[in-house]
Design a protein around this motif. Structure first.
Motif, short mmCIF file in Angstrom:
data_model
loop_
_atom_site.label_atom_id
_atom_site.label_comp_id
_atom_site.label_asym_id
_atom_site.label_seq_id
_atom_site.Cartn_x
_atom_site.Cartn_y
_atom_site.Cartn_z
N PHE A 36 0.70 -1.60 0.09
CA PHE A 36 -0.65 0.14 0.29
C PHE A 36 0.38 0.91 0.29
CE2 PHE A 36 -3.25 -2.94 1.58
CZ PHE A 36 -4.03 -3.19 0.51
N PHE A 49 -5.05 -0.61 -9.89
CA PHE A 49 -5.40 -1.26 -8.71
C PHE A 49 -7.06 -0.78 -8.02
CE2 PHE A 49 -6.10 -1.92 -3.48
CZ PHE A 49 -5.61 -3.59 -3.13
N PHE A 102 -13.73 5.58 5.13
CA PHE A 102 -11.90 5.80 5.77
C PHE A 102 -11.36 5.27 4.42
CE2 PHE A 102 -8.78 4.47 9.37
CZ PHE A 102 -8.93 5.10 9.22
N SER A 145 -14.68 -4.50 3.61
CA SER A 145 -15.15 -6.02 2.81
C SER A 145 -13.50 -6.01 2.17
CB SER A 145 -15.70 -4.91 1.62
OG SER A 145 -15.43 -5.79 1.19
N VAL A 147 -10.90 -6.82 3.99
CA VAL A 147 -9.33 -6.47 4.82
C VAL A 147 -8.63 -7.23 4.61
CG1 VAL A 147 -8.67 -4.57 5.76
CG2 VAL A 147 -10.88 -3.41 3.76
C1 LIG Z 1 -8.42 -5.04 -1.32
S1 LIG Z 1 -8.91 -3.34 -0.85
C2 LIG Z 1 -10.36 -3.51 -0.52
C3 LIG Z 1 -11.12 -2.43 -1.32
C4 LIG Z 1 -12.35 -2.19 -0.69
N1 LIG Z 1 -13.15 -2.90 0.74
C5 LIG Z 1 -13.62 -3.30 -1.76
O1 LIG Z 1 -13.89 -4.13 -1.36
O2 LIG Z 1 -13.37 -3.61 -3.24
C6 LIG Z 1 -8.51 -3.25 0.81
C7 LIG Z 1 -7.96 -1.55 0.95
O3 LIG Z 1 -7.69 -1.38 2.18
C8 LIG Z 1 -7.18 -0.05 2.30
N2 LIG Z 1 -6.40 0.16 3.30
C9 LIG Z 1 -5.50 -1.22 3.55
N3 LIG Z 1 -4.32 0.12 4.19
C10 LIG Z 1 -4.68 0.92 4.80
C11 LIG Z 1 -4.92 1.84 5.88
N4 LIG Z 1 -3.49 1.08 6.95
N5 LIG Z 1 -5.86 2.12 6.29
C12 LIG Z 1 -6.96 2.48 6.17
N6 LIG Z 1 -7.14 2.36 4.70
C13 LIG Z 1 -5.74 0.94 4.20
C14 LIG Z 1 -6.46 -0.11 0.84
O4 LIG Z 1 -6.00 1.49 0.21
C15 LIG Z 1 -7.92 -0.59 0.29
O5 LIG Z 1 -8.26 -0.07 -0.35
#
Ligand SMILES: C[S@@+](CC[C@H](N)C(=O)[O-])C[C@H]1O[C@@H](n2cnc3c(N)ncnc32)[C@H](O)[C@@H]1O
Length: 240
Positions: A36, A49, A102, A145, A147
């Motif tokens: 990230f 992405f 968020f 979702s 995550v």
């Molecule tokens: C696999 S993606 C899933 C995105 C979305 N929830 C979906 O289902 O399509 C993981 C998301 O977590 C966010 N993310 C990663 N590290 C993070 C952090 N430390 N704090 C907040 N968001 C974060 C990323 O930017 C990314 O958009």
């Protein structure tokens, strides 16, 4: 393009033997920083992405959203919600609910068009920050979702503890994630598991592993609902 075929991501695989020897994630070894962080400094890669996530979350969203019904007035927090497409679908299906997206701060904010409509109607807001620092309070429902498969257990527990610190006890927590079954170490399940390990040091989990992980952070499992998509919906509350 599927995530798996992005050259940035498949180049990590060359470093899998080194990851197994040292424990450092293959992506970090290949590119010099974590997934990230790397994306945050490359606008085109971040957009690629987000588009990949968005494509998947539109398909998954259509199936999952049908199974998530929220009363009028419910305040929803979509944690790590990407470009807002999933949250927008939830708000669209649940009248008079409001939501907050968020996410990590990004150089360029490029939200889903439906999310932007919800925002201009006053039903959606954004907050930037890292869930490794804190998770905002004030919502009734917390969605994560896809995550948790990005993270190993230690990181996942930090996120969950930061979440629980913002909760009063009445809130519901939903994890929308792919679930593996211990018996079915099938080709798709195990290749996805190794993929998450090489890119993010993450992993897929069984229902039992989710329940155990959440319990360590003080949550009890309320329900586990499979869907017609690759993901299941897991519902938790803070343990009394
Ligand atoms: C696999 S993606 C899933 C995105 C979305 N929830 C979906 O289902 O399509 C993981 C998301 O977590 C966010 N993310 C990663 N590290 C993070 C952090 N430390 N704090 C907040 N968001 C974060 C990323 O930017 C990314 O958009």
């Amino acid at each position: 393009m599927a995530c798996e075929l992005d050259p940035l991501l498949w180049r990590s695989w060359e470093n899998l033997p080194e990851q197994l020897r040292t424990g450092t994630t293959a992506f970090d070894l290949a590119h010099g920083s974590a997934f990230f962080d790397w994306h945050a400094q490359d606008e085109a890669a971040q957009k690629r992405f987000d588009d990949q996530m968005n494509g998947a979350s539109k398909g998954i969203g259509a199936v999952v959203v049908d199974k998530l019904a929220f009363a009028r007035g419910t305040r929803i927090m979509d944690v790590g919600g990407g470009n807002g497409s999933f949250l927008a679908q939830i708000l669209d299906r649940n009248a008079e609910t409001t939501g907050t997206l968020f996410e990590l701060p990004r150089g360029v904010e490029d939200h889903d068009p439906l999310f932007e409509r919800m925002r201009s109607n006053g039903r959606a807001t954004t907050q930037n920050g890292s869930f490794f620092e804190h998770v905002p309070g004030g919502a009734d429902v917390y969605l994560f979702s896809r995550v948790f498969h990005d993270f190993d257990d230690e990181a996942a527990i930090t996120i969950l503890q930061n979440t629980s610190q913002s909760l009063s006890g009445k809130e519901r927590l939903y994890l929308i994630d792919m679930m593996t079954s211990a018996a079915a170490a099938d080709a798709r399940g195990s290749s996805q598991d190794i993929f998450m390990m090489t890119q993010l040091g993450g992993r897929e989990r069984t229902a039992e592993e989710f329940t155990e992980l959440l319990a360590k952070a003080g949550f009890e499992t309320f329900s586990i609902t499979p869907t017609a998509s690759p993901v299941s919906i897991l519902e938790f509350r803070l343990a009394g």
